[in-house]
Design a protein around this motif. Structure first.
Motif, PDB file in Angstrom:
ATOM      1  N   LEU A  56       0.227  10.405  -3.120  1.00  0.00           N
ATOM      2  CA  LEU A  56      -0.901  10.786  -2.255  1.00  0.00           C
ATOM      3  C   LEU A  56      -0.476  11.882  -1.294  1.00  0.00           C
ATOM      4  CD1 LEU A  56      -2.455   7.310  -1.349  1.00  0.00           C
ATOM      5  CD2 LEU A  56      -3.229   8.944  -3.089  1.00  0.00           C
ATOM      6  N   SER A  57      -1.467  12.635  -0.840  1.00  0.00           N
ATOM      7  CA  SER A  57      -1.187  13.702   0.124  1.00  0.00           C
ATOM      8  C   SER A  57      -0.799  13.086   1.459  1.00  0.00           C
ATOM      9  CB  SER A  57      -2.423  14.583   0.300  1.00  0.00           C
ATOM     10  OG  SER A  57      -3.476  13.834   0.872  1.00  0.00           O
ATOM     11  N   THR A  88       0.828  -1.211   0.000  1.00  0.00           N
ATOM     12  CA  THR A  88       0.000   0.000   0.000  1.00  0.00           C
ATOM     13  C   THR A  88       0.862   1.261   0.000  1.00  0.00           C
ATOM     14  OG1 THR A  88      -1.723  -1.185   1.201  1.00  0.00           O
ATOM     15  CG2 THR A  88      -1.808   1.224   1.254  1.00  0.00           C
ATOM     16  N   HIS A 121      -1.985  13.576   4.335  1.00  0.00           N
ATOM     17  CA  HIS A 121      -3.170  13.222   5.113  1.00  0.00           C
ATOM     18  C   HIS A 121      -3.724  11.880   4.680  1.00  0.00           C
ATOM     19  CE1 HIS A 121      -7.530  13.145   5.934  1.00  0.00           C
ATOM     20  NE2 HIS A 121      -7.167  13.720   7.093  1.00  0.00           N
ATOM     21  N   ASP A 122      -3.858  11.723   3.370  1.00  0.00           N
ATOM     22  CA  ASP A 122      -4.387  10.443   2.869  1.00  0.00           C
ATOM     23  C   ASP A 122      -3.440   9.282   3.226  1.00  0.00           C
ATOM     24  OD1 ASP A 122      -6.505  11.825   1.831  1.00  0.00           O
ATOM     25  OD2 ASP A 122      -5.698  11.919  -0.213  1.00  0.00           O
ATOM     26  N   LEU A 123      -2.123   9.556   3.138  1.00  0.00           N
ATOM     27  CA  LEU A 123      -1.155   8.508   3.463  1.00  0.00           C
ATOM     28  C   LEU A 123      -1.239   8.112   4.936  1.00  0.00           C
ATOM     29  CD1 LEU A 123       1.129   6.751   2.435  1.00  0.00           C
ATOM     30  CD2 LEU A 123       2.721   8.613   2.991  1.00  0.00           C
ATOM     31  N   SER A 124      -1.430   9.105   5.829  1.00  0.00           N
ATOM     32  CA  SER A 124      -1.558   8.789   7.254  1.00  0.00           C
ATOM     33  C   SER A 124      -2.828   8.008   7.542  1.00  0.00           C
ATOM     34  CB  SER A 124      -1.518  10.083   8.078  1.00  0.00           C
ATOM     35  OG  SER A 124      -2.643  10.912   7.750  1.00  0.00           O
ATOM     36  N   VAL A 125      -3.897   8.320   6.802  1.00  0.00           N
ATOM     37  CA  VAL A 125      -5.145   7.572   6.996  1.00  0.00           C
ATOM     38  C   VAL A 125      -4.964   6.112   6.606  1.00  0.00           C
ATOM     39  CG1 VAL A 125      -7.515   7.325   6.170  1.00  0.00           C
ATOM     40  CG2 VAL A 125      -6.637   9.591   6.731  1.00  0.00           C
ATOM     41  N   VAL A 126      -4.339   5.891   5.457  1.00  0.00           N
ATOM     42  CA  VAL A 126      -4.106   4.510   5.009  1.00  0.00           C
ATOM     43  C   VAL A 126      -3.211   3.765   5.998  1.00  0.00           C
ATOM     44  CG1 VAL A 126      -3.046   3.096   3.206  1.00  0.00           C
ATOM     45  CG2 VAL A 126      -4.469   5.051   2.589  1.00  0.00           C
ATOM     46  N   ALA A 168       1.026   4.070  -2.744  1.00  0.00           N
ATOM     47  CA  ALA A 168       0.717   5.454  -2.360  1.00  0.00           C
ATOM     48  C   ALA A 168       1.866   6.398  -2.715  1.00  0.00           C
ATOM     49  CB  ALA A 168       0.423   5.517  -0.864  1.00  0.00           C
TER      50      ALA A 168
END
Length: 368
Positions: free
Chosen positions: A62-63, A53, A65-70, A57
């Motif tokens: 990816l931003s 993942t 924020h999106d990377l931290s969410v994943v 990413a």
């Protein structure tokens, strides 16, 4: 399509790197507890997913924020997976420890007691196998105890039976040497009788030792059961007349068998001698032979009055006599043991059962 292949490549590379690290960890911890192995497997699965993942990413830019969410989602999945793996590992390890303790108990001479509670299919199968092995070991120990008892009895009885004639031989030889024997001919005849009896006893011991050592060489040839039984009856008639016992051999079928005639004559002779000696005067000893399926059954029925039910399993044991008598006709208790050994060497079986007024010894042999 090219983007999809590129994403698949990045995911594969990340997962492959995690898988290689996991394989190395499993090799390093292969001698450790199952809990560690299951934890490594769970960690590899989650790490492979996380690595794939993150690689995708990173390639997709990816931003943060999106990377931290994943990453957070994958981390939560990893925590739950590791906890589940450790719980499963501890449960299996506990069951394995219980099986180890139970196996150690019956290995030390006890009886296997299956641990309480449910287990997975593999451990349940192992538990059943251990229980079956425990039953076999119990039966083996029981046979060993019975054989040891038979050996001790045999040694005691042989010692007694040898000591008695030896004492008589010494006394008679001293009397002859000192010239005190009033009837030297009678003394010499008695000495010869005792020597012949001791020779028969030693011969039985030698035959039994060959059977137990597996060195009984059979000269197998095709012959008729009718001839075998006829020869055995002819040899036993003088003893039957001396005891006032009638021999009957009417129900004999001419069935062909492949046996060692000499050894099978010894089997029938031992059975007939035992039957004649145990049958009272004016009694009958009947011999029969008939085909039964793929085998032929030879039976010798006497009038001994029967054998106690508790003694039936011991009849063919070495040293068994059926009574505590120490008179010479009782023998050394080797005849029936020799019968079983010779019959089993012919791929047959020997058995005994009580009938009205006596017992019936049966020898089953394969048909030629």
């Amino acid at each position: 399509m090219a983007d999809f292949l590129l994403i698949a490549l990045f995911a594969f590379l990340g997962a492959a790197a995690a898988g290689l690290l996991g394989a190395l960890a499993l090799r390093l911890f292969r001698h450790r507890s199952l809990v560690v192995s299951l934890s490594v497997v769970a960690a590899v699965a989650v790490t492979a997913m996380l690595a794939g993942t993150l690689a995708v990413a990173w390639a997709m830019f990816l931003s943060p924020h999106d990377l931290s969410v994943v990453t957070t989602v994958v981390a939560m999945a990893a925590a739950v997976s590791l906890a589940t793996a450790m719980l499963l590992g501890r449960w299996i390890a506990a069951r394995s420890r219980d099986l180890t303790l139970a196996a150690r108990s019956f290995g030390d001479g006890g009886t296997f007691a299956a641990p309480a509670g449910q287990a997975n299919a593999e451990l349940d199968a192992l538990t059943r196998e251990l229980a079956a092995t425990s039953d076999k070991l119990d039966a083996s120990r029981e046979r060993e105890r019975a054989l040891e008892t038979s050996r001790r009895e045999l040694v005691a009885w042989i010692s007694h039976d040898l000591r008695t004639p030896l004492a008589g031989l010494r006394a008679m030889s001293e009397a002859l040497e000192d010239g005190l024997a009033a009837d030297s001919g009678r003394y010499l005849r008695q000495i010869r009788t005792e020597v012949e009896r001791m020779n028969d006893m030693v011969g039985d011991l030698f035959e039994l030792s060959r059977i137990h050592a597996g060195s009984l060489a059979l000269a197998v040839a095709r012959t008729s059961v009718y001839d075998l039984v006829g020869d055995a009856l002819a040899g036993a008639h003088p003893l039957a007349r001396a005891h006032g016992v009638r021999l009957v051999g009417d129900g004999i079928e001419a069935v062909p068998v492949e046996v060692d005639s000499k050894e099978m004559s010894r089997v029938l002779g031992n059975l007939l001698i035992n039957a004649i000696r145990r049958t009272p005067a004016d009694g009958t000893v009947a011999v029969a032979a008939h085909r039964d399926g793929d085998g032929v059954v030879l039976s010798v029925t006497d009038g001994c009055g029967g054998i106690p039910e508790e003694d039936l399993p011991r009849v063919f044991d070495t040293g068994w006599r059926g009574s505590h008598a120490r008179t010479p006709p009782a023998g050394a208790g080797l005849g029936l043991a020799i019968v079983r050994g010779i019959v089993e060497a012919h791929a047959g079986r020997a058995a005994v059962r009580n009938v009205r007024g006596g017992c019936c010894f049966e020898v089953t042999l394969p048909v030629a």
